[in-house]
Design a protein around this motif. Structure first.
Motif, short mmCIF file in Angstrom:
data_model
loop_
_atom_site.label_atom_id
_atom_site.label_comp_id
_atom_site.label_asym_id
_atom_site.label_seq_id
_atom_site.Cartn_x
_atom_site.Cartn_y
_atom_site.Cartn_z
N GLY A 137 1.08 -1.34 -0.12
CA GLY A 137 0.19 0.08 -0.27
C GLY A 137 0.78 1.26 0.00
N TRP A 138 1.61 1.68 0.84
CA TRP A 138 2.86 1.97 0.94
C TRP A 138 3.90 2.58 -0.56
N VAL A 139 3.75 1.21 -1.40
CA VAL A 139 4.69 1.58 -2.45
C VAL A 139 3.31 1.92 -3.65
N ALA A 140 1.71 1.71 -3.17
CA ALA A 140 1.41 2.16 -3.94
C ALA A 140 1.09 3.34 -4.01
N ASP A 141 1.03 4.53 -2.59
CA ASP A 141 0.99 5.48 -2.68
C ASP A 141 1.90 6.63 -3.31
N GLN A 142 3.73 6.21 -2.75
CA GLN A 142 4.43 6.78 -3.68
C GLN A 142 4.43 6.26 -5.34
N ARG A 143 4.74 5.61 -5.59
CA ARG A 143 4.85 5.01 -7.33
C ARG A 143 3.60 4.72 -7.79
N GLY A 144 2.42 4.04 -7.51
CA GLY A 144 1.35 3.88 -8.09
C GLY A 144 0.60 2.22 -8.22
N TYR A 145 -0.45 2.14 -8.71
CA TYR A 145 -0.54 0.66 -8.51
C TYR A 145 -0.16 -0.11 -9.26
N PRO A 146 0.62 0.54 -10.43
CA PRO A 146 1.17 -0.61 -11.17
C PRO A 146 2.42 -0.90 -10.79
N THR A 147 3.02 0.21 -9.96
CA THR A 147 4.42 -0.59 -9.45
C THR A 147 4.21 -1.34 -8.80
N SER A 148 3.45 -1.59 -7.55
CA SER A 148 2.89 -2.74 -6.36
C SER A 148 2.65 -3.78 -6.66
N PHE A 149 2.07 -3.65 -7.35
CA PHE A 149 1.31 -5.41 -8.56
C PHE A 149 2.57 -5.67 -9.19
N VAL A 150 3.63 -5.42 -9.74
CA VAL A 150 4.22 -6.20 -10.05
C VAL A 150 5.29 -6.38 -8.90
N LEU A 151 5.86 -5.29 -8.41
CA LEU A 151 6.40 -6.03 -7.34
C LEU A 151 5.69 -6.95 -6.46
N GLY A 152 3.94 -7.55 -6.14
CA GLY A 152 3.92 -8.55 -5.39
C GLY A 152 3.60 -9.54 -6.58
#
Length: 414
Positions: free
Chosen positions: A364-379
């Motif tokens: 969620g912090w990654v999504a706030d900082q870099r956006g949802y797409p980055t957080s899904f790729v990291l997931g």
């Protein structure tokens, strides 16, 4: 017994998924940020982990039916509390507190239903394979999810995001009444409780002995830590992400379509599960393949730039998950004695949900900082961390790991 089990699965799924299309939007409408909303959701996961042990003992002492009824009643009340928190625009810690209590309701269900089914089938001398029953349950779950999520999303679009929660509470109350009438413990001997503290100590001891102490069980449990944590995050945040892709923050019907596509894919996955198992000699190999595929699909979801492609990739994740879940369920159940089955299955839920306590707010912090797409790729990358422990599970040559062995073991009386 199989018909009763599938009927309960259908009604339970319909009730639980009625808010799936819009549940995270309720928190965002209350004014929470991504990090705050996922912190509240992580508190749900933390509560799930913390109460798995205490509530897990209820199914093995009071009975599987009693545990199921407690779950239905608790979820009915906490669903109404969610609606009230939305109406009052409550802060993050109020949501966190309600989420913990909501988790308690789910822990009463955890392990109890499967243990009830397996005990009854053995008592009635069922000579089929557990995978077949669990595969049908995946098909029924897909149908229930299709009806529930699509219906809830369009109810929200026609009214507001709070109404589906009221309908869900009514469905859960109906489920509890139906379970009280038709669900009875068969093939299970109740064991007298030694008191709350001694009971918790006993559950921990038996979970370690029959679950953690069994290498083949331990590594499969640990393999779910990364996958489960990421799946919690995706289920929660894919709704605002799809609305973002659609450039319409109120397209709740679109979320219903996405949930319906996932449900249809889940049904297909259930239909394919037996065919998938025939491709592999070991059940753990099925799980490993599923983790690899889902990680790749999730990376693709994060890179998607159109709604149809994103929905198709989400549906692919649902289909793969449904296709491999019966193998995992049969694998674990075949290794557990009857009197300890619900206890260890609850411990399995504890281990898998623990990953979400850190993963959800972190992504969620990654999504706030870099956006949802980055957080899904990291997931998607994080899911790969499950592979080493799953390969360790595969190394253990146990009878339950092979497709040819019977899936039901003789239960031991407590």
């Amino acid at each position: 017994m199989r018909r009763i089990y599938l009927s309960l699965v259908l009604l339970n799924t319909l009730a639980v998924t009625f808010i799936w299309g819009i549940n995270s939007l309720l928190l965002f409408e209350a004014g929470l940020s991504n990090t705050e909303a996922l912190t509240a959701n992580a508190c749900f996961t933390l509560g799930y982990a913390a109460f798995e042990i205490p509530t897990g003992s209820i199914a093995d002492t009071w009975g599987r039916r009693a545990s199921y009824l407690l779950g239905g009643g608790t979820l009915t009340v906490t669903t109404l509390l969610y609606w009230l928190a939305w109406r009052l625009h409550a802060g993050v810690w109020a949501w966190a507190a309600v989420s913990v209590v909501l988790a308690v309701g789910f822990t009463f269900f955890s392990g109890a239903t499967e243990a009830w089914l397996v005990d009854a089938l053995h008592f009635l001398q069922y000579d089929g394979r557990l995978e077949q029953v669990f595969a049908r349950a995946q098909i029924v779950t897909g149908i229930g999810t299709l009806a529930g999520s699509l219906g809830g999303a369009y109810v929200a679009q026609a009214t507001n995001v709070g109404v589906p929660f009221l309908i869900r509470a009514a469905l859960l109350l109906t489920l509890t009444v139906v379970a009280w009438r038709v669900m009875h413990d068969i093939g299970f001997s109740r064991r007298r409780s030694a008191g709350p503290l001694r009971e918790v100590r006993r559950v921990v001891t038996e979970s370690v002995r029959h679950g953690w102490g069994h290498p083949a069980v331990r590594w499969v449990m640990l393999g779910a830590v990364f996958a489960a944590g990421v799946s919690y995050y995706v289920a929660f945040t894919m709704k605002p992400y799809l609305l973002q892709l659609a450039h319409d923050p109120h397209a709740y019907g679109l979320l219903g379509i996405a949930a319906a596509a996932n449900a249809a894919a889940q049904t297909v996955g259930g239909l394919l599960s037996m065919a998938v198992q025939r491709l592999f000699r070991r059940r753990v190999s099925v799980i490993i393949t599923g983790v690899l595929l889902n990680g790749a699909l999730l990376v693709g979801f994060g890179l998607a730039r159109s709604v149809p492609v994103a929905i198709a990739l989400l549906a692919g994740i649902s289909m793969v998950s449904a296709a491999i879940l019966p193998s995992r369920q049969a694998y674990l159940n075949s290794l557990l004695p009857s009197g300890k089955r619900a206890t260890v299955l609850s411990f399995d839920s504890l281990i898998s949900s623990s990953g979400g306590v850190v993963t959800q707010p972190g992504l969620g912090w990654v999504a706030d900082q870099r956006g949802y797409p980055t957080s899904f790729v990291l997931g998607g990358v994080l899911q790969a961390f499950a592979l080493p422990v799953l390969f360790l599970a595969r190394r253990h040559e146990v009878a339950a790991a092979t497709r040819e062995e019977p899936a039901v073991v003789v239960p031991q009386r407590s």
